[in-house]
Enzyme design. Structure first.
Site, PDB file in Angstrom:
ATOM      1  CB  SER A 100      -9.380   0.463  -0.112  1.00 41.41           C
ATOM      2  OG  SER A 100      -8.691   0.656  -1.305  1.00 41.41           O
ATOM      3  CG  ASP A 156      -2.277   0.616   0.991  1.00 39.94           C
ATOM      4  OD1 ASP A 156      -2.274   1.831   0.741  1.00 39.94           O
ATOM      5  OD2 ASP A 156      -3.318  -0.048   1.072  1.00 39.94           O
ATOM      6  CG  HIS A 183      -5.272   3.750   0.793  1.00 44.03           C
ATOM      7  ND1 HIS A 183      -4.897   2.453   0.553  1.00 44.03           N
ATOM      8  CD2 HIS A 183      -6.530   3.870   0.297  1.00 44.03           C
ATOM      9  CE1 HIS A 183      -5.883   1.817  -0.067  1.00 44.03           C
ATOM     10  NE2 HIS A 183      -6.897   2.660  -0.229  1.00 44.03           N
TER      11      HIS A 183
END
Ligand SMILES: *[C@@H]1O[C@H](CO)[C@@H](O)[C@H](O)[C@H]1NC(C)=O
Ligand SMILES: *[C@@H]1O[C@H](CO)[C@@H](O)[C@H](O)[C@H]1NC(C)=O
Ligand SMILES: *[C@@H]1O[C@H](CO)[C@@H](O)[C@H](O)[C@H]1NC(C)=O
Ligand SMILES: *[C@@H]1O[C@H](CO)[C@@H](O)[C@H](O)[C@H]1NC(C)=O
Ligand SMILES: *[C@@H]1O[C@H](CO)[C@@H](O)[C@H](O)[C@H]1NC(C)=O
Ligand SMILES: *[C@@H]1O[C@H](CO)[C@@H](O)[C@H](O)[C@H]1NC(C)=O
Length: 780
Positions: free
Chosen positions: A547, A141, A218
């Site tokens: 996600s 990520d 994220h």
């Protein structure tokens, strides 16, 4: 059936080879060569340079062109090539595939209790705190914020598992001694592929750290969802969603592999970097890899994308790979990450809501949804009074100022998202927004500007009031956190739907998990909206997307792997799928957001994940190397290619002598995309419950299809752990181009092993005559 699907594959395959664009400018290509031979890595790199020397006149040029040499877990390399060179290499003996390194995008905690994994159960040790210590979850990520409470707290964890060979790599603002501990056991970053594509990192002006440190949030969010430690006092601004945060496997270890870099407000992840991360992670000893990224269709053939190649080698090494399905829903067939050796996760809602009262000047009140942390009472105006074309879209310049006012906007005017509308209202200097959208899409998010989401019916009534009142006003009260909202779950409207556009006989997505308004860790230096002008700082943030659902499943996989260390990734996925559920809190079939109709397997896969049941599934559909060989045969690979792709074993026949179909892969779902006449599909179940067991079959037929299961009883004994059954599927209608759904259930009275059945009868053209047109057919 067999032949046509084979043909399709061969077609896809040759297309990929011959469609290498004929531009002279060099690009990063990935050359995939199969499994690694366990040679000295230096020798492997040397052999890669030698292969490259075939398309360069001098070795020095070949070395210069090499971006990565993949040599630990599989063999291949990334290099800067022009299209002629790429084509030449793809025709060389020993080369399995050559493909352009694409740029993949990120798919942008109450959830555990909702799924029955409570921390305060009163029993000895809750499941979440019992398992996971011995499993490392690799997160591919945007990196990680090591100071977050989710990773700082390693108290109560045992020593780092002895077989862990990973590394905590030094870099910008990333000191391994301070960052890594018994929780965060690894951190690496990969930037060579990115820089060849986008230029030097320090020139992008993005503020990115040249290290595994997360600039944007994220990666921190997904890592803490999968395996964050127990952290008390979590909550969003003003305490919304407050409580004890933790990942799916709070005792599992985290290894961050930063492959995505945040530039121009997007997380960009190049395939050359992703391949490099797979190469390292599989050698490092991760047990699970979680990837919340992908690329919208058209999809590439299985061995022409980094994620499928990496996941294939992972599966052979016993490492489970979990992907997000994508956020392209609710239209059909846009699902991403469809490889049969990985798990693909759709997103659902949970039973948490954020009711936000709105009171109009005429005392009529409504309850919307929002993250309002400060009460406000102001004048209320309609977006149509401010913006040229009446829609709150960012391009239509404000006609008048909205200073000190709250603005009502409709998603249906100009098809704007709440984020776009919020930016437009902000540009007009508005103080807040009421955003009205269809209830099939209603999803709240933090849009920087205080926003209350209402449905179209409420929005229309508010508009009526504005138009009739001379001087409209509104009071927006504080949002509350409410648990138990019903029905839940539903599949999020944005969650990408099946069938797979490249291998429709393999059901995708596989399963759904929570992915709407998930609270997890966030770097305090990134703003909650990731927008550059948003100056707020939070340690916890709400995010929605597949996600977020993907790391939920990754955490659950880590728990199962810890509880059942000998289960293969396919067996674990089978346990998740056969125990998943299809009914919501109102005991009705789960609804599909975006349509408000009951879900089918293309919305939700086998169902919503049920972690407690998945620990004890009774039976599993396992997939072994032999099965993958047969699958590769069905795709049209040759014996010599297959020998290079699967780990060598004398007992495995790689000759492809037989008629193979992808329908025969021992998948925990049966999807027949093109049923012309009766066919028989084979499945094998392995007993992982009590040694002596009787299982009985029951079938729900898809409409217009008869499915006959034989034998109808499976008797497992200590000497007979594996049993095979067959399903003969027969069309009993004339039809074309529609799927119907059913299921096969094996039960011993306690376990219910459910296998979805999706069938598309396609026999109208075969039938020929007008009499058999769909409108005149007799229903079964
Ligand atoms: C590709 O690169 C090779 C080696 O540098 C060169 O000989 C060839 O002319 C190039 N082809 C094109 C189409 O640019
Ligand atoms: C970027 O980094 C490179 C080396 O890492 C350095 O040579 C260059 O001057 C830097 N550029 C900027 C704009 O900082
Ligand atoms: C740290 O983790 C332990 C074990 O999971 C837990 O008991 C403790 O409350 C956590 N500490 C904090 C500050 O959240
Ligand atoms: C919004 O406020 C800014 C700064 O006060 C001002 O320059 C701008 O003209 C205003 N825009 C509108 C549409 O009122
Ligand atoms: C409209 O309402 C606002 C707020 O209640 C008030 O300040 C303003 O004076 C009113 N304007 C008119 C024209 O009544
Ligand atoms: C495969 O199927 C084709 C057509 O159905 C048949 O002609 C052929 O004999 C089969 N081959 C084998 C090895 O079973």
């Amino acid at each position: 059936m067999t032949a046509s699907s084979k043909l399709l594959w061969v077609l896809f395959f040759s297309l990929s080879f011959h469609s290498i664009p004929t531009t002279p400018t060099p690009h990063v290509y990935i050359v995939y060569l199969g499994h690694s031979h366990g040679h000295d890595p230096l020798l492997t790199t040397k052999s890669h340079v030698q292969i490259l020397c075939n398309v360069f006149s001098e070795e020095s040029q070949a070395r210069e062109a090499l971006v990565y040499s993949y040599k630990h877990s599989f063999s291949g390399f990334a290099a800067l090539l022009n299209s002629t060179q790429a084509t030449t290499l793809s025709n060389m003996e020993g080369v399995i595939s050559v493909f352009r390194s694409k740029v993949l995008q990120l798919h942008t905690t109450r959830s555990w209790d909702f799924m029955g994994l409570a921390l305060d159960t009163g029993e000895a040790t809750p499941l979440q705190l019992k398992y996971g210590d011995d499993v490392v979850v690799g997160i591919f990520d945007t990196g990680i914020w090591p100071e977050s409470a989710s990773f700082r707290n390693d108290s109560g964890l045992g020593p780092v598992p002895a077989r862990w060979r990973g590394a905590c790599v030094k870099g910008e603002r990333f000191d391994p001694a301070a960052a890594c501990n018994r929780k965060l056991v690894g951190a690496r970053y990969y930037v060579a592929g990115f820089e060849r594509e986008f230029g030097p990192l320090n020139a992008t002006g993005s503020g990115e750290y040249r290290s595994a440190r997360d600039r944007v949030g994220h990666g921190t969010h997904t890592a803490s969802t999968a395996a964050g430690s127990v952290a008390r006092g979590a909550g969003y601004l003003g305490g919304l969603g407050g409580g004890v945060a933790r990942g799916g496997a709070p005792r599992a270890r985290v290894a961050a592999y930063k492959v995505c870099w945040f530039v121009q407000l997007q997380g960009r992840c190049t395939e050359a970097d992703i391949m490099a991360a797979f190469d390292d992670a599989l050698r490092d000893g991760v047990g699970v890899i979680s990837l919340s990224l992908g690329s919208s269709p058209p999809l590439t053939p299985l061995f022409a994308t980094s994620t499928d190649v990496g996941a294939f080698h992972a599966a052979q090494m016993g490492v489970a790979v979990v992907f997000s399905a994508g956020n392209d829903g609710p239209d059909a067939a846009l699902v991403q990450n469809v490889s049969p050796w990985a798990t693909c996760v759709a997103a659902g809602t949970i039973d948490r809501a954020f009711p936000t009262p709105i009171t109009l000047g005429n005392t009529v009140s409504f309850v919307g949804q929002g993250f309002i942390v400060k009460e406000m009472k102001m004048n209320l105006i309609d977006g149509g009074q401010i913006f040229d074309d009446g829609s709150c879209s960012f391009d239509s310049s404000p006609r008048r100022s909205a200073t000190g006012k709250i603005v009502l906007c409709f998603s249906s005017l100009g098809q704007v998202s709440s984020t776009v509308a919020a930016l437009a209202v902000l540009a007009a200097n508005g103080s807040a927004m009421i955003f009205s959208e269809t209830i099939t899409k209603l999803t709240i998010q933090d849009d920087f500007l205080p926003t209350v989401h209402v449905d179209l019916h409420q929005g229309t009534q508010i508009l009526d009031y504005i138009q009739s009142a001379g001087n409209a006003t509104v009071l927006i009260s504080l949002s509350r956190t409410s648990i138990g909202s019903s029905p839940a779950p539903s599949v999020a409207y944005f969650s990408s739907r099946g069938p797979s556009s490249i291998s429709p006989n393999i059901l995708k997505p596989d399963i759904a998990a929570p992915g709407v308004n998930i609270l997890a860790a966030w770097p305090p230096l990134s703003s909650p909206t990731m927008l550059p002008f948003d100056r707020r700082s939070v340690n916890w943030n709400f995010e929605s997307g597949t996600s977020m659902s993907c790391p939920h499943v990754s955490g659950i996989v880590a728990l199962i792997k810890s509880a059942h260390p000998c289960w293969s990734p396919a067996a674990i996925r089978s346990a998740l799928m056969t125990t998943a559920y299809m009914t919501d809190t109102t005991y009705d079939t789960i609804l599909a957001g975006g349509t408000l109709k009951p879900v089918d397997p293309f919305d939700i896969g086998a169902g919503h994940v049920n972690p407690v049941a998945a620990m004890d599934p009774g039976l599993v559909y396992d997939i072994e190397t032999e099965d993958y060989v047969i699958f590769l045969c069905s795709l049209g690979y040759t014996e010599s290619q297959i020998k290079r792709m699967v780990l060598p074993s004398p007992s495995i026949d790689t000759s492809c002598s037989g008629n193979y179909s992808d329908l025969d892969l021992n998948y925990p779902a049966i999807t027949i995309s093109n049923l012309r006449s009766s066919i028989t599909v084979k499945r094998t179940l392995r007993n992982v419950g009590q040694k002596n067991a009787f299982y009985f079959a029951s079938v729900k037929n898809p409409q217009g299809v008869h499915a006959f299961v034989w034998p109808g009883v499976l008797i497992f004994t200590p000497h007979k752990e594996k049993m095979t059954y067959y399903v003969t599927v027969t069309p009993i209608k004339q039809s074309e181009d529609r799927y119907d759904f059913g299921e096969i259930m094996w039960s011993d009275g306690y376990h219910h092993v459910r296998t979805p059945l999706a069938v598309r009868v396609s026999n109208v053209r075969d039938g020929g005559s007008d009499r058999t047109r769909p409108e005149s057919h007799q229903s079964a």
